[in-house]
Scaffold this active site. Structure first.
Site, mmCIF file in Angstrom:
data_model
loop_
_atom_site.group_PDB
_atom_site.id
_atom_site.type_symbol
_atom_site.label_atom_id
_atom_site.label_comp_id
_atom_site.label_asym_id
_atom_site.label_seq_id
_atom_site.Cartn_x
_atom_site.Cartn_y
_atom_site.Cartn_z
ATOM 1 N N ASP A 56 103.722 51.342 38.590
ATOM 2 C CA ASP A 56 104.028 49.771 37.862
ATOM 3 C C ASP A 56 105.334 50.235 37.278
ATOM 4 O OD1 ASP A 56 101.589 49.144 38.526
ATOM 5 O OD2 ASP A 56 100.511 49.560 36.729
ATOM 6 N N TYR A 116 98.800 63.320 37.392
ATOM 7 C CA TYR A 116 99.779 62.447 36.326
ATOM 8 C C TYR A 116 99.818 63.170 35.100
ATOM 9 C CZ TYR A 116 99.743 58.262 39.082
ATOM 10 O OH TYR A 116 100.030 57.285 40.168
#
Length: 252
Positions: A56, A116
């Protein structure tokens, strides 16, 4: 003999602060747009990459792969194009290597593991702007780690996914989820076979509720088992999120 079409992976890293995510979008500058333009210029034919996922706006990547096809160019010339690509790309995007792969190789669907990291700091720091999330509240890290460990017991993470996504299943296998304290902050590491859209930021937002003692472990379990996004916490800011690892069975 004529050179046929050949598929490659390109490994990149980028600071996502200035970009509207990875994927090409109308009226917004994205990492994919700039990468495709640079590669098209250097390789002198239209190049369209397909990424391992879609980060994003504002999310960073230390390890990101995309595949692309070229036709009629010697392999050595493609591999040697890295310097020219980096010369065109802005400083916030770095091409790290180009790898020849088999013709069916797929950057998104062939990935077997992804990881992540989410960075948090607790005191105002101008050098962490757009790269870490400033939290002024005290967090109970032990409680957050106890909650994070529960994620490994579940597979359906619908409660942490954006609605109306084009996925066939919301099942993921999380193999690691842990907070580690650092001198100047906190880092959350999470690894799974796949992630849903907005999943890490929604998990982090819910774990912060645990850290602030707004909910307890029983409530955290209820959130997961509800499979309802509205039950989970708010998504945390994108600035602290980094894609740090992608694994493929055929890449070293």
């Amino acid at each position: 003999m004529a050179l046929s079409k050949k598929r490659y992976f390109i490994q990149i890293a980028y600071d996502g602060s200035l970009y509207h995510g990875w994927q090409v979008q109308p009226n917004a500058v994205t990492v994919q747009e700039l990468l495709d333009k640079a590669m098209t210029t250097v390789l002198r034919q239209p190049i369209e990459t397909l990424g391992c996922g879609r980060t994003d706006s504002g999310v960073h990547a230390k390890d990101f792969y995309a595949h692309f096809d070229v036709e009629g160019i010697d392999e050595n010339k493609v591999l040697n194009a890295l310097g020219g690509i980096n010369a065109i790309l802005p400083y916030q995007i770095a091409a790290k290597r180009i790898i020849p792969v088999h013709e069916e190789a797929h950057a998104r669907f062939d990935a077997t593991a992804r990881a992540y990291k989410y960075h948090v700091h607790f005191e105002k720091d101008p050098f962490k702007l757009n790269r870490s999330w400033l939290i002024k509240d005290h967090l109970d890290v032990q409680a957050m780690n106890e909650a994070a460990a529960l994620l490994l017991n579940y597979t359906d993470f619908s409660c942490f996914s954006k609605s109306n996504t084009q996925t066939f299943t919301n099942n993921c296998k999380i193999v690691k989820a842990v907070f580690e304290e650092e001198e100047d902050g906190l880092v959350f590491t999470i690894e799974a076979d796949r992630f849903l859209r907005n999943m890490v930021r929604a998990i982090m937002g819910t774990l912060v509720q645990i850290g602030k003692k707004e909910i307890d472990l029983t409530a955290f379990k209820a959130v997961i088992e509800s499979k309802n996004r509205s039950m989970a916490g708010q998504s945390v800011p994108a600035c602290g999120l980094y894609l740090v690892k992608i694994e493929y069975p055929y890449l070293g």
